[in-house]
Scaffold this active site. Structure first.
Site, mmCIF file in Angstrom:
data_model
loop_
_atom_site.group_PDB
_atom_site.id
_atom_site.type_symbol
_atom_site.label_atom_id
_atom_site.label_comp_id
_atom_site.label_asym_id
_atom_site.label_seq_id
_atom_site.Cartn_x
_atom_site.Cartn_y
_atom_site.Cartn_z
ATOM 1 N N CYS A 150 0.876 -1.177 0.000
ATOM 2 C CA CYS A 150 0.000 0.000 0.000
ATOM 3 C C CYS A 150 0.911 1.224 0.000
ATOM 4 O O CYS A 150 1.685 1.417 0.942
ATOM 5 C CB CYS A 150 -0.905 -0.002 1.233
ATOM 6 S SG CYS A 150 -1.901 1.500 1.410
ATOM 7 N N GLY A 151 0.858 2.022 -1.045
ATOM 8 C CA GLY A 151 1.757 3.166 -1.175
ATOM 9 C C GLY A 151 1.577 4.203 -0.085
ATOM 10 O O GLY A 151 2.552 4.646 0.556
ATOM 11 N N CYS A 204 -5.126 6.380 -3.238
ATOM 12 C CA CYS A 204 -4.493 5.063 -3.218
ATOM 13 C C CYS A 204 -3.118 5.218 -3.852
ATOM 14 O O CYS A 204 -3.007 5.541 -5.042
ATOM 15 C CB CYS A 204 -5.339 4.051 -3.980
ATOM 16 S SG CYS A 204 -4.532 2.438 -4.153
#
Length: 255
Positions: free
Chosen positions: A69-70, A191
């Site tokens: 997950c960035g 996201c």
């Protein structure tokens, strides 16, 4: 139990550190519930590692796990620095592989794993999609007009391809996009890996050069760049609060 809540570009996460691995999917569902818990898009648990500053367990709000997950990686880096678990220049292990991060006050830049194009020219819902893996799989399409595909259509695509879904548009200010995230099962304000996948397609199509500004639903501006095929992703992270949560009577481990 002590934890902290951090927000990265509209993505919010609950974080704490522990000594050993455990199945914390039920805990993630409880803590991330926005009515009965603290409320967040995900739970991140930092764990000791012999070769890296730390490794993580990452859970979506529904309790499912994710390799990467960035925005979560940027939040984890700042949390680790605040807690004295890692210096400003750090390297940690995710399910997608090692991630490097640099903390500069409230801005955090991470080096993502190299993107992989899994499939092109997917025709669905009046759009042409690419399936790109930037740590987790993402469908990416660019719209000529507004990015107005509704959440019901995004959800159908999410389940058909088991991927997050991103609808983007080139604008004079940068690349605007919407993202429907699996595990949250809703559109989120941002996201990180979705922005990376969107940027990668735009670069491959020749629409942007080596860097670009990405504008998610939160309207925050994030910087993405490519250096030697690696994507670097930079933006602000804010600590929201420290929390003490009562877990009395609940049957799971936080150690």
């Amino acid at each position: 139990m002590y934890s902290a809540k951090y927000c990265a570009s509209g993505n919010d996460f609950i974080l704490f550190h522990a000594l050993k691995k455990s199945d914390r999917s039920a805990l993630a569902q409880i803590l991330c519930d926005r009515h009965r818990g603290i409320g967040a898009d995900g739970l991140i648990v930092l764990l000791p590692h012999s070769l890296f500053h730390f490794e993580w367990e990452f859970y979506n709000s529904d309790g499912s796990g994710a390799d990467m997950c960035g925005n979560g990686a940027r939040a984890a880096a700042l949390y680790a620095y605040h807690q004295g678990l890692a210096p400003k220049e750090q390297r940690f292990l995710t399910g997608a592989g090692p991630i490097s991060a640099t903390v500069e006050d409230k801005e955090v830049e991470i080096e993502l794993t190299e993107a992989s194009i899994l499939q092109k020219e997917i025709e669905r819902a009046g759009h042409t999609w690419w399936l790109i893996d930037t740590g987790v799989p993402h469908l990416v399409s660019f719209a000529a007009q507004g990015i107005d595909l509704d959440s019901a259509e995004l959800s159908k695509l999410r389940w058909e391809f088991n991927a997050n879904v991103n609808l983007a548009k080139l604008t004079p200010d940068g690349i605007a996009l919407r993202t429907f995230e699996r595990g949250v099962e809703a559109e989120t304000l941002a996201c990180g890996t979705g922005m990376a996948a969107t940027f990668w397609r735009a670069k491959e199509e020749g629409w942007v050069k080596e860097s670009a500004t990405l504008i998610p639903a939160s309207q925050e501006r994030l910087s993405l760049r490519i250096d030697k095929s690696k994507i670097f992703f930079k933006g602000k992270v804010n600590k929201v609060c420290d929390t003490i949560t009562s877990l009395e009577g609940l049957n799971f481990s936080t150690n």
